[in-house]
Design a protein around this motif. Sequence first.
Motif, PDB file in Angstrom:
ATOM      1  N   ARG A 169      -8.753   1.296  -7.305  1.00 11.06           N
ATOM      2  CA  ARG A 169      -9.087  -0.077  -7.713  1.00 11.06           C
ATOM      3  C   ARG A 169     -10.542  -0.229  -8.114  1.00 11.06           C
ATOM      4  N   GLU A 170     -11.440   0.526  -7.486  1.00 13.17           N
ATOM      5  CA  GLU A 170     -12.849   0.454  -7.852  1.00 13.17           C
ATOM      6  C   GLU A 170     -13.075   0.973  -9.271  1.00 13.17           C
ATOM      7  N   CYS A 171     -12.411   2.080  -9.619  1.00 17.37           N
ATOM      8  CA  CYS A 171     -12.514   2.594 -10.987  1.00 17.37           C
ATOM      9  C   CYS A 171     -11.865   1.627 -11.978  1.00 17.37           C
ATOM     10  N   GLN A 172     -10.707   1.108 -11.616  1.00 16.49           N
ATOM     11  CA  GLN A 172     -10.007   0.186 -12.507  1.00 16.49           C
ATOM     12  C   GLN A 172     -10.866  -1.044 -12.808  1.00 16.49           C
ATOM     13  N   ALA A 173     -11.615  -1.514 -11.823  1.00 17.44           N
ATOM     14  CA  ALA A 173     -12.464  -2.699 -12.015  1.00 17.44           C
ATOM     15  C   ALA A 173     -13.544  -2.472 -13.063  1.00 17.44           C
ATOM     16  N   THR A 174     -13.916  -1.201 -13.287  1.00 19.28           N
ATOM     17  CA  THR A 174     -14.935  -0.889 -14.287  1.00 19.28           C
ATOM     18  C   THR A 174     -14.328  -0.342 -15.578  1.00 19.28           C
ATOM     19  N   GLY A 175     -12.988  -0.385 -15.677  1.00 17.76           N
ATOM     20  CA  GLY A 175     -12.315   0.082 -16.888  1.00 17.76           C
ATOM     21  C   GLY A 175     -12.054   1.571 -16.914  1.00 17.76           C
ATOM     22  N   GLU A 176     -12.272   2.257 -15.814  1.00 14.49           N
ATOM     23  CA  GLU A 176     -12.035   3.695 -15.748  1.00 14.49           C
ATOM     24  C   GLU A 176     -10.646   3.961 -15.162  1.00 14.49           C
ATOM     25  N   ASP A 177     -10.117   5.146 -15.428  1.00 13.26           N
ATOM     26  CA  ASP A 177      -8.845   5.564 -14.841  1.00 13.26           C
ATOM     27  C   ASP A 177      -8.949   7.040 -14.540  1.00 13.26           C
ATOM     28  N   TRP A 178      -9.238   7.377 -13.288  1.00 13.73           N
ATOM     29  CA  TRP A 178      -9.390   8.767 -12.893  1.00 13.73           C
ATOM     30  C   TRP A 178      -8.060   9.281 -12.383  1.00 13.73           C
ATOM     31  N   PRO A 179      -7.552  10.430 -12.913  1.00 14.04           N
ATOM     32  CA  PRO A 179      -6.224  10.914 -12.519  1.00 14.04           C
ATOM     33  C   PRO A 179      -6.156  11.521 -11.122  1.00 14.04           C
ATOM     34  N   GLY A 180      -7.248  12.080 -10.617  1.00 15.91           N
ATOM     35  CA  GLY A 180      -7.222  12.701  -9.291  1.00 15.91           C
ATOM     36  C   GLY A 180      -7.464  11.669  -8.214  1.00 15.91           C
ATOM     37  N   LEU A 181      -6.423  11.347  -7.454  1.00 14.20           N
ATOM     38  CA  LEU A 181      -6.520  10.309  -6.434  1.00 14.20           C
ATOM     39  C   LEU A 181      -6.177  10.851  -5.058  1.00 14.20           C
ATOM     40  N   LEU A 182      -6.803  10.263  -4.050  1.00 11.97           N
ATOM     41  CA  LEU A 182      -6.532  10.610  -2.662  1.00 11.97           C
ATOM     42  C   LEU A 182      -6.183   9.343  -1.896  1.00 11.97           C
ATOM     43  N   ALA A 183      -5.199   9.449  -1.005  1.00  8.89           N
ATOM     44  CA  ALA A 183      -4.835   8.339  -0.127  1.00  8.89           C
ATOM     45  C   ALA A 183      -5.327   8.647   1.275  1.00  8.89           C
ATOM     46  N   CYS A 184      -5.980   7.691   1.892  1.00 13.21           N
ATOM     47  CA  CYS A 184      -6.438   7.828   3.269  1.00 13.21           C
ATOM     48  C   CYS A 184      -5.208   7.853   4.176  1.00 13.21           C
ATOM     49  N   LEU A 185      -5.114   8.841   5.040  1.00 13.46           N
ATOM     50  CA  LEU A 185      -3.960   8.960   5.917  1.00 13.46           C
ATOM     51  C   LEU A 185      -4.086   8.104   7.170  1.00 13.46           C
ATOM     52  N   THR A 186      -5.198   7.402   7.330  1.00 12.57           N
ATOM     53  CA  THR A 186      -5.360   6.470   8.440  1.00 12.57           C
ATOM     54  C   THR A 186      -4.909   5.069   8.047  1.00 12.57           C
ATOM     55  N   CYS A 187      -5.323   4.618   6.846  1.00 14.24           N
ATOM     56  CA  CYS A 187      -5.039   3.229   6.454  1.00 14.24           C
ATOM     57  C   CYS A 187      -4.298   3.086   5.124  1.00 14.24           C
ATOM     58  N   GLY A 188      -4.152   4.157   4.353  1.00 16.99           N
ATOM     59  CA  GLY A 188      -3.437   4.092   3.081  1.00 16.99           C
ATOM     60  C   GLY A 188      -4.293   3.762   1.873  1.00 16.99           C
TER      61      GLY A 188
END
Length: 93
Positions: free
Chosen positions: A30-49
């Motif tokens: 969401r932080e990248c999306q807010a600046t118009g970026e779209d990064w393909p490599g994403l990580l999900a936090c396993l504590t909170c999602g």
Amino acid sequence: MRTLSLNGSAPHCEHLDALVQVDPLGNICRECQATGEDWPGLLACLTCGWVGCSNDSPRRHARAHYEETDHPLARAVRPGPVWTWCYVHQRAV
């Protein structure tokens, strides 16, 4: 005595022991999306999602999440190899 994990001869990561199943809160940074970026490599936090862009990205939002929260584990969320990273041990687990 050293406890081995399921990933070969690497030492066991005790952070895996405390995990409770959480689902990723999306499939975008969401932080990248807010600046118009779209990064393909994403990580999900396993504590909170929480989902953020990986360390390969210019912004490293997933690492910033760890630094702010001390949530130790993240897992890849986009298609490709599934792996889990421990920020505390600085290695795949």
